[in-house]
Scaffold this motif. Structure first.
Motif, PDB file in Angstrom:
ATOM      1  N   LEU A   4      -2.933  27.971  23.797  1.00  0.00           N
ATOM      2  CA  LEU A   4      -2.828  29.178  24.616  1.00  0.00           C
ATOM      3  C   LEU A   4      -3.225  28.922  26.059  1.00  0.00           C
ATOM      4  CD1 LEU A   4      -4.196  31.954  22.232  1.00  0.00           C
ATOM      5  CD2 LEU A   4      -1.840  31.627  22.970  1.00  0.00           C
ATOM      6  N   ALA A   5      -4.202  28.055  26.276  1.00  0.00           N
ATOM      7  CA  ALA A   5      -4.706  27.818  27.629  1.00  0.00           C
ATOM      8  C   ALA A   5      -3.969  26.704  28.353  1.00  0.00           C
ATOM      9  CB  ALA A   5      -6.208  27.491  27.563  1.00  0.00           C
ATOM     10  N   SER A   6      -2.954  26.119  27.711  1.00  0.00           N
ATOM     11  CA  SER A   6      -2.258  24.998  28.340  1.00  0.00           C
ATOM     12  C   SER A   6      -1.217  25.488  29.334  1.00  0.00           C
ATOM     13  CB  SER A   6      -1.581  24.140  27.272  1.00  0.00           C
ATOM     14  OG  SER A   6      -0.542  24.866  26.637  1.00  0.00           O
ATOM     15  N   PHE A   9       2.410  25.869  27.871  1.00  0.00           N
ATOM     16  CA  PHE A   9       2.655  27.122  27.160  1.00  0.00           C
ATOM     17  C   PHE A   9       2.959  28.249  28.150  1.00  0.00           C
ATOM     18  CE2 PHE A   9       1.098  31.000  24.957  1.00  0.00           C
ATOM     19  CZ  PHE A   9       1.988  30.981  23.898  1.00  0.00           C
ATOM     20  N   ALA A  10       2.184  28.317  29.236  1.00  0.00           N
ATOM     21  CA  ALA A  10       2.410  29.362  30.243  1.00  0.00           C
ATOM     22  C   ALA A  10       3.772  29.203  30.906  1.00  0.00           C
ATOM     23  CB  ALA A  10       1.297  29.332  31.287  1.00  0.00           C
ATOM     24  N   PHE A  68       1.072  37.751  26.058  1.00  0.00           N
ATOM     25  CA  PHE A  68       0.677  36.359  25.823  1.00  0.00           C
ATOM     26  C   PHE A  68       0.500  35.611  27.138  1.00  0.00           C
ATOM     27  CE2 PHE A  68       1.870  36.546  21.285  1.00  0.00           C
ATOM     28  CZ  PHE A  68       0.816  35.802  20.769  1.00  0.00           C
ATOM     29  N   LEU A  69       1.347  35.921  28.127  1.00  0.00           N
ATOM     30  CA  LEU A  69       1.198  35.268  29.422  1.00  0.00           C
ATOM     31  C   LEU A  69      -0.119  35.662  30.076  1.00  0.00           C
ATOM     32  CD1 LEU A  69       2.459  33.449  31.567  1.00  0.00           C
ATOM     33  CD2 LEU A  69       3.603  35.465  32.511  1.00  0.00           C
ATOM     34  N   SER A  72      -2.785  33.719  28.143  1.00  0.00           N
ATOM     35  CA  SER A  72      -2.753  32.296  28.463  1.00  0.00           C
ATOM     36  C   SER A  72      -3.317  32.021  29.850  1.00  0.00           C
ATOM     37  CB  SER A  72      -1.312  31.791  28.368  1.00  0.00           C
ATOM     38  OG  SER A  72      -1.224  30.444  28.762  1.00  0.00           O
ATOM     39  N   THR A  73      -2.873  32.805  30.831  1.00  0.00           N
ATOM     40  CA  THR A  73      -3.354  32.578  32.197  1.00  0.00           C
ATOM     41  C   THR A  73      -4.834  32.907  32.311  1.00  0.00           C
ATOM     42  OG1 THR A  73      -1.143  33.254  32.935  1.00  0.00           O
ATOM     43  CG2 THR A  73      -2.836  33.046  34.601  1.00  0.00           C
ATOM     44  N   CYS A  76      -6.782  30.070  30.904  1.00  0.00           N
ATOM     45  CA  CYS A  76      -6.739  28.949  31.846  1.00  0.00           C
ATOM     46  C   CYS A  76      -7.735  29.153  32.978  1.00  0.00           C
ATOM     47  CB  CYS A  76      -5.324  28.802  32.383  1.00  0.00           C
ATOM     48  SG  CYS A  76      -5.046  27.326  33.370  1.00  0.00           S
TER      49      CYS A  76
END
Length: 708
Positions: A4-6, A9-10, A68-69, A72-73, A76
């Protein structure tokens, strides 16, 4: 968590969002489902509907990707922020002196000053140039200078990623996610019926305390409205407003070409709670705001104009009759009310629109011999039309030396649109111009259009205007064509005029041929079993194909068309004589009119309506279409956009640099005061290797070490 934090993926999520946005831009959103069925067919229309491609930006999967974005962001940012802040606070002054030899940008020099004096001089010089400097004295009597600049580069990383989160959150707030949540949790349902807005039940209405919405509000001149319409995939939801909007006057100003240059609405906002009345003016790109709700000028429409029309039967035998109505209303027609006898027992006439201004590009019509009416080429003055081949966006793209298509814009006058619906509920749509239009064919024509579905362009019947500017002669000829006695009388006159009286045998042959041509053209020929009656030029073509050998068809066709045109002219003259009118002259205008009339009579067989409505008078009532929006996420999106710009510029144009200078005593060198000199080792690190970095290193080496 690592996935998710990669960044991959974003970026994948952003790619899917971009593809979905392209689909949402290319495919018209929130259209009636029937339009998609007509465009894609039943199978693919249903498939696309299951994927929510008709409402991409409010689809559950699109909102899920946005969520999800955001996650994820955010992860990060959370994972990298501590390291970035730690890096911003540290100078890395504890680096080993030997490690400086591994840097790409490095230099050494022997100085004739003591290490401490050199360190303080260099520190002051760097600070004067905007560097943040830290001096460290080590036990071995050496001095380490650690400096850094361009820390905004890492802050730009945080600003850009934070901006993505803010923009996505603002989009989620201003979307219909909250409206859907109220429908899921608040027992609200979509309304798909008809009737008046005031008759819609409470379960289809949202409270005026709804934190976010975006809907349309139609207000006619002299009336007020306080309920907006929120379009949903399978119906609508009504949104109560904390105020009512009264339209005092709708203003539209035009350029000399007839194109509008200004839309504006003079309104009064009536507060429901306090009774306050606040006047305001709404223009395109200049909205009014009240209690957190923005009121935009979206478009304009008809507010219920009154119409006076003349129904002209297409069968040629029924009597014309008059009608009155209002746009937005309907009238039931029966034979008792004037409906032609060959029509269905009952039709419903729905008045759908009145357009007083119709700006058309007449250049193509004139260049194409007046045949542009086979498709809709009108410029809709109420919208920005990016797809019109005459005024579209693609006409403005391409090479700088590209020539645009010629345009001759002209206002061709008012038009009326209506629908005829049969007892089974099937409807056809019609669009008729009030005055004849000059398409460059030598005689102006009335344009009467129809289409079977909204997805189709209008197909226009072109009826030439007579010398008085009306369609009387055309319908007189149409009625005469349906009268067997007049047809026989006309062919006798035609044969007598064309053949010498001393040749009665030739007169009889010509009269028989002319009568057969008129009978075929009138559709009075008995059809073959299993086929519907057909007249016009199509009947002539079918006759030629069935009765004339292929080798003789061209010559026989030319002969038959000359006979048909001559017989039709005599038929019109006979009809005018019976009406006690002067005969028509045989000048060029009459010949052009006859040529257009023959084509129109042939096309009339494909005009699937019992009558055509001609607009005689109207009293226009304007209406404004406002978009009302409460968008709490707007400011969040604006702030996010500002942060995104700042962050991107910081990451692209700000270079993070770190500099170290190790100063150790040099035994072979003496300072001016007799003390031991120093050996200097300079190293520079930057996050991007550029020519600017090389140039800056040379400048620093010359200023600090005295090596130009």
């Amino acid at each position: 968590m690592e996935l998710l934090a990669s960044m991959r993926f974003a970026i994948s999520l952003l790619t899917v969002i971009c593809i979905a946005s392209v689909i949402g831009t290319v495919l018209k959103q929130s259209e009636p489902y029937a339009n998609y069925v007509n465009q894609f067919g039943p199978f693919w229309a249903e498939v696309f509907g299951k994927l929510n491609l008709y409402t991409v930006y409010s689809a559950w999967w699109f909102l899920l990707i946005l969520a999800f974005l955001v996650v994820s962001t955010t992860l990060c940012i959370v994972r990298n922020t501590p390291k970035i802040l730690t890096d911003l606070r540290t100078y890395k002054e504890n680096i080993r002196a030997q490690a400086l030899q591994a840097f790409r940008h490095r230099a050494q020099a022997t100085l004739d000053e003591a290490p401490e004096a050199a360190a303080r001089r260099m520190g002051a010089a760097l600070a004067a140039r905007g560097w943040k400097v830290k001096l460290q004295q080590r036990d071995d009597a050496g001095w380490m200078i650690a400096a850094k600049a361009g820390a905004a580069n890492k802050l730009g990383y945080l600003a850009a990623h934070g901006a993505i989160v803010m923009i996505c959150l603002g989009g989620l707030l201003d979307g219909d996610l909250i409206v859907r949540a109220q429908m899921w949790l608040g027992d609200k349902t979509v309304y798909s019926g008809g009737g008046l807005v005031s008759e819609v039940a409470a379960q289809h209405r949202l409270s005026d305390r709804n934190p976010t919405f975006r809907g349309n509000l139609l207000v006619a001149e002299g009336t007020a409205a306080d309920t907006a319409i929120l379009t949903q995939p399978n119906g609508i939801v009504l949104q109560e407003l904390p105020f009512a909007v009264e339209l005092k006057k709708f203003i539209v100003e035009y350029y000399p070409t007839g194109m509008p240059r200004l839309f504006a609405s003079e309104i009064v906002i009536h507060d429901k709670a306090t009774g306050e009345a606040r006047p305001a003016r709404v223009e395109v790109n200049h909205p009014a705001s009240y209690k957190g709700v923005e009121i935009y000028q979206s478009s304009f429409d008809d507010g219920g104009s009154s119409l006076k029309l003349r129904a002209l039967p297409m069968d040629g035998v029924s009597a014309a009759f008059d009608l009155e109505g209002r746009v937005g209303e309907s009238t039931r027609l029966t034979r008792a009310a004037g409906l032609p006898g060959s029509s269905p027992d009952q039709l419903t006439l729905e008045y759908t629109g009145l357009r007083v201004i119709n700006v058309e590009n007449m250049a193509e019509a004139q260049a194409g011999g007046g045949r542009s009416g086979d498709a809709e080429t009108g410029v809709d003055v109420r919208k920005v039309d990016l797809g019109n081949p005459l005024s579209g966006l693609h006409q403005r793209l391409g090479a700088a030396n590209k020539h645009d298509a010629p345009q001759t814009l002209r206002n061709v006058g008012p038009s009326i649109s209506y629908k005829l619906r049969d007892a089974a509920g099937q409807a056809r749509e019609f669009n008729n111009y009030m005055v004849p239009v000059d398409l460059g064919d030598g005689v102006p024509v009335f344009l009467w259009g129809l289409r079977d579905t909204p997805a189709e362009p209008f197909r226009y019947l072109r009826v030439p205007a007579d010398a008085e500017g009306g369609s009387t002669d055309f319908f007189r000829l149409r009625a005469a064509l349906a009268d067997p006695s007049l047809r026989e009388r006309a062919v006798r006159r035609y044969a007598a005029r064309m053949v010498d009286a001393n040749r009665p045998d030739l007169q009889a042959q010509l009269a028989a041929s002319a009568l057969r041509a008129l009978t075929l053209f009138a559709g009075a020929e008995t059809p073959t079993q299993g086929r519907a009656p057909m007249g016009g030029l199509q009947a002539i073509a079918d006759f030629m194909e069935n009765q004339v050998p292929a080798a003789d068809r061209e010559r026989a066709g030319e002969m038959l068309m000359r006979i048909l045109n001559g017989a039709l002219f005599e038929l019109l003259q006979t009809a005018r004589e019976r009406a006690r009118l002067a005969p028509l002259s045989t000048d060029a205008r009459t010949q052009t009119w006859m040529a257009q009339a023959v084509i129109a009579l042939g096309d009339a067989w494909f005009y699937s309506a019992p009558f055509v409505l001609q607009l005689n008078e109207f009293t226009q009532v304007q209406a404004s279409v406002f978009q009302v929006a409460r968008a709490p996420g707007k400011n969040v999106v604006y702030l996010g956009c500002a942060l995104l710009i700042i962050g991107i510029f910081a990451m692209l144009y700000v270079r993070e640099r770190r500099l170290w200078v190790w100063l150790a005593p040099a035994l072979g060198a003496a300072a001016a005061d007799g003390s031991v000199g120093s050996q200097a080792t300079l190293a520079l690190s930057t996050n991007r290797e550029t020519l600017d970095a090389d140039k800056e290193f040379e400048q620093l080496r010359g200023r600090l070490l005295g090596k130009e």
